[in-house]
Design a protein around this motif. Sequence first.
Motif, PDB file in Angstrom:
ATOM      1  N   ILE A  63       0.823  -1.202   0.000  1.00 25.03           N
ATOM      2  CA  ILE A  63       0.000   0.000   0.000  1.00 25.03           C
ATOM      3  C   ILE A  63       0.862   1.258   0.000  1.00 25.03           C
ATOM      4  N   GLY A  64       2.195   1.106   0.079  1.00 21.98           N
ATOM      5  CA  GLY A  64       3.090   2.250  -0.029  1.00 21.98           C
ATOM      6  C   GLY A  64       3.112   3.148   1.183  1.00 21.98           C
ATOM      7  N   ALA A  65       2.514   2.726   2.294  1.00 20.76           N
ATOM      8  CA  ALA A  65       2.428   3.569   3.481  1.00 20.76           C
ATOM      9  C   ALA A  65       2.009   2.716   4.664  1.00 20.76           C
ATOM     10  N   ASP A  66       1.942   3.365   5.840  1.00 20.37           N
ATOM     11  CA  ASP A  66       1.381   2.689   7.015  1.00 20.37           C
ATOM     12  C   ASP A  66      -0.139   2.768   7.010  1.00 20.37           C
ATOM     13  N   VAL A  98       3.220  12.721   4.749  1.00 23.90           N
ATOM     14  CA  VAL A  98       2.008  12.601   3.943  1.00 23.90           C
ATOM     15  C   VAL A  98       2.353  12.865   2.472  1.00 23.90           C
ATOM     16  N   VAL A  99       1.872  12.006   1.596  1.00 20.55           N
ATOM     17  CA  VAL A  99       1.915  12.273   0.161  1.00 20.55           C
ATOM     18  C   VAL A  99       0.563  11.879  -0.427  1.00 20.55           C
ATOM     19  N   GLU A 100       0.244  12.490  -1.565  1.00 18.54           N
ATOM     20  CA  GLU A 100      -1.026  12.184  -2.223  1.00 18.54           C
ATOM     21  C   GLU A 100      -0.753  11.719  -3.639  1.00 18.54           C
ATOM     22  N   GLN A 102      -1.076   6.495 -12.794  1.00 21.33           N
ATOM     23  CA  GLN A 102      -0.949   6.999 -11.430  1.00 21.33           C
ATOM     24  C   GLN A 102       0.007   8.178 -11.419  1.00 21.33           C
ATOM     25  N   SER A 103      -0.460   9.284 -10.841  1.00 26.04           N
ATOM     26  CA  SER A 103       0.408  10.443 -10.633  1.00 26.04           C
ATOM     27  C   SER A 103       0.739  10.521  -9.146  1.00 26.04           C
ATOM     28  N   ALA A 104       1.984  10.883  -8.841  1.00 23.25           N
ATOM     29  CA  ALA A 104       2.425  10.883  -7.450  1.00 23.25           C
ATOM     30  C   ALA A 104       3.210  12.140  -7.137  1.00 23.25           C
ATOM     31  N   GLU A 105       3.116  12.593  -5.881  1.00 28.54           N
ATOM     32  CA  GLU A 105       3.865  13.739  -5.398  1.00 28.54           C
ATOM     33  C   GLU A 105       5.278  13.308  -5.002  1.00 28.54           C
ATOM     34  N   PRO A 106       6.223  14.266  -4.927  1.00 29.37           N
ATOM     35  CA  PRO A 106       7.571  13.941  -4.433  1.00 29.37           C
ATOM     36  C   PRO A 106       7.503  13.330  -3.037  1.00 29.37           C
ATOM     37  N   GLY A 107       8.355  12.341  -2.789  1.00 35.76           N
ATOM     38  CA  GLY A 107       8.339  11.616  -1.515  1.00 35.76           C
ATOM     39  C   GLY A 107       7.676  10.270  -1.610  1.00 35.76           C
ATOM     40  N   TYR A 108       6.953  10.054  -2.724  1.00 38.94           N
ATOM     41  CA  TYR A 108       6.282   8.764  -2.932  1.00 38.94           C
ATOM     42  C   TYR A 108       7.321   7.715  -3.338  1.00 38.94           C
ATOM     43  N   PRO A 109       7.248   6.453  -2.850  1.00 39.11           N
ATOM     44  CA  PRO A 109       6.334   5.943  -1.819  1.00 39.11           C
ATOM     45  C   PRO A 109       6.911   6.177  -0.423  1.00 39.11           C
ATOM     46  N   LEU A 110       6.021   6.204   0.562  1.00 36.27           N
ATOM     47  CA  LEU A 110       6.476   6.364   1.943  1.00 36.27           C
ATOM     48  C   LEU A 110       7.016   5.072   2.529  1.00 36.27           C
ATOM     49  N   ARG A 111       6.539   3.939   2.063  1.00 33.79           N
ATOM     50  CA  ARG A 111       7.016   2.626   2.500  1.00 33.79           C
ATOM     51  C   ARG A 111       7.307   1.789   1.259  1.00 33.79           C
ATOM     52  N   GLY A 112       8.310   0.952   1.349  1.00 34.31           N
ATOM     53  CA  GLY A 112       8.654   0.080   0.239  1.00 34.31           C
ATOM     54  C   GLY A 112       9.519   0.797  -0.789  1.00 34.31           C
ATOM     55  N   LYS A 113       9.984   0.051  -1.744  1.00 34.50           N
ATOM     56  CA  LYS A 113      10.856   0.567  -2.785  1.00 34.50           C
ATOM     57  C   LYS A 113      10.333   0.149  -4.155  1.00 34.50           C
ATOM     58  N   ILE A 114      10.452   1.066  -5.108  1.00 31.76           N
ATOM     59  CA  ILE A 114      10.132   0.759  -6.497  1.00 31.76           C
ATOM     60  C   ILE A 114      11.436   0.479  -7.226  1.00 31.76           C
ATOM     61  N   GLU A 115      11.517  -0.687  -7.869  1.00 34.01           N
ATOM     62  CA  GLU A 115      12.687  -1.008  -8.670  1.00 34.01           C
ATOM     63  C   GLU A 115      12.393  -0.688 -10.128  1.00 34.01           C
TER      64      GLU A 115
END
Length: 824
Positions: A56-59, A83-85, A105-118
Amino acid sequence: MNLFRLSLNLLRRDWRAGEWRVLLLALMLAVGSLATVGLFADRVRQALQQQAQSLIGADLRITSTRPFSPEYREMAQKLGLRVVESRTFPSMVSHREQVLLSEIQSAEPGYPLRGKIEIDDGAVHVAQAIPARGTVWVDERLLRRLDIKIGDEAGIGSRRFMVAARIVKDIDQSIGFASFAPRVLMNDADLASTGLLQEGSRISYRLMIAGDARQVVALRATLQEKLSGNEKMEDVRDARPEIRTALERAEHFLGLAALTAAILAGAAMALAARRFVLRHLDGCAVMRCLGAQQAQVLWLFLYQFILLGVVSVLLGGLLGYVTQAGLVESISSMREAGLPQPGVLPLLKAALSGFALLLGFAFLPLLQLRKVSPLRVLRREMDSPEASGWLIYGLALLVLAGLFLWHAGSLKLGLAVLGGLLAGLLVFGGLAWVLLHGLARNAYFFQSHWRHAFNNLARHGRSAAIQVVALSLGGMALLVLTMVRADLMESWQGKLPPDTPNRFVVNIQPDQIQPVRDFFVHQTLPIPELQPMVRGRLIAINDRSINGSSYPDPRAQALVDREFNLSWMEQMPTWNELVQGRWWTAGAGGQLSVEEGIAKTLGIRLGDVLTYDVAGSTFTAKVTSLRKVQWDSMKVNFFVIATPELLRDFPASYLGSFYLPPDKVRTGDELSREFPNLLLIDTGAVIAQVRNIMNQIAQTVSAVFLFTLFSGLAVLYAALLATQDERSHEAAILRTLGADSLYLRRLHLSEFAVLGGLSGLFAAAGAVLLGWVLARFVLDIPYRSDVSIWFIGCGGGIAVVTLAGWLATRRLVLRPPLRILAAD
């Protein structure tokens, strides 16, 4: 008198004499078994929690179909949370002359808060930021189906973007069919320039929050009251229900396996404590003659009891930690995953369980020692003081009940297994007593040593019945370890065979049914069974209107506020099970069959009348059956199924599932190109993860049941020791009366053969019953018992108990009677 120092001296003496060894071994095995399961499950649970956070990319994640109130972000930031949206929506991606429906999907800087995208932009590495403005990252499916290469341009809305990287490992995918579409990640600052933000756009807004766990919990509680009807909040507990289901079943299975070892250990401890009490009656009588008070005698043995318990628990905890560490290292996938270290809570839980077993099975028998009369010094024929039988057995029962409910993870499952175990023990004990006395009454049909053996066992009917029950527990553990376990694991893993459907095809229109079938024939693939689907909203139960506010449960609210996938069928799917009511016959009128889980959530009962709204039209029908659905079968399932006459005239689309071999993966792309409106869902990764959990649990169960094996052997050893003194005394008397060593050997072997045969018979019955309970209530699979288990149980019981008995008593027939009687 220094009671503690004297207690230590007595402990050293009794240890050298072997008095406490069985109890130490049994308690250590019980704690080791529970600690292994607890520590292992804790590590796996932590790993899955970390994985779920990555999913889920976050807590904490809030999703909505409308923009969020700025208040949510402000509340989270005041608590020191990040917080990111992001915004997600379906849209067409174009390249040259080809277009493809994708998830943007569009994301703000700081995304994701949890996990890593390879990503792969020429080299595979972990992304350190979101895509730069004017660029996008896309997944392998989009590259393959549009024939795009890194560096090419793709059109999204009114803009052209450069494909800067391929997404290798993704996170934060939405739940539902859209999550299986090809995926594109872009910078949120570029979204407005695409021209896709229009009134009525199907945009899903996501607010992702991460930080200190306590602050996240506090924010969740506060936001829960502020959420509107179209907003949904989820955390790691809500992610990946199919994985959670497999893990919960595995934990229940492992917990019951550990409890089996603990029960056996308790039986061994009870036998060892009984023997300890009988061997210390004379010593206690002497101390009472020398002026020792009852309290002093009690504390003298309680110190030993507590010290032994502490040592056993520490050794058991160490054994459990070493075992689970070796277990993780022996499973390659877990070794490579780098599981987090377990917490201390499972060790504390195992230690408390160990002391509970010690209290329930060994403490009360020791209380008899403080009541020994000083007259026993002169009158050794005096029986030992008996503690209240109700108190002894009641405490043991209370401890067992507490442990079952604590470790089983389910009140229903714990009570079912505990009730079955207690009923089995009572029935087996009563049958053993009846059979032993029956054999004694009809002993004239047998030779002299057999008649003598039957009479001996009947004379000590109560203790012999207890030995049979204890030995049957050990035998049951061995049978469960070898035969039942293999059948259960094979059946459980068989729920996901190699050809389990790994693709869903959705949105097939009625006029496309035959062309789709022809496509599969042309590709030499099995034709999937296509099921009709109608979207409908439940609006009334028994003519009473309902909506989300009718239920306090958030899940029930969500179910009522959305549309159901309804279907019609003549025959019930073979992977569904009818639990209440009857399936309809051909040509039946309007009837409904409801899945039992959603029926329980929404309070739907057999005979209720439901009203649905389908595209502005309503229909009403009666619930005539409830079904149990295997959601992890990866086949098409529905909450509600209707008779064909009820839904056939409503607008419907069709869907189906099928297995696509790895060498034909491009066939899915061809299907999407030939039928652009179809949505092809790839569930291969989910199936692989569930199957991986099953394989890991299969290896883990083997290791856990080794504790059960050793606990069963401890019971056998304790049962033999419990009667060794009595057999030694009887052997001396018989030798004095003229019996030779051959007759005594035949006598002992006959007694052990009877005990082994009865315990083997009861062990087979217990193993079959336990296998059925595990299959029915834990793994949710059909159970097929092998008839050979009865022959192996009886024959193995006779062989093992007779051999062990011969090894334990072979020297008794050779010892001079005078030496034995003088020692007594």
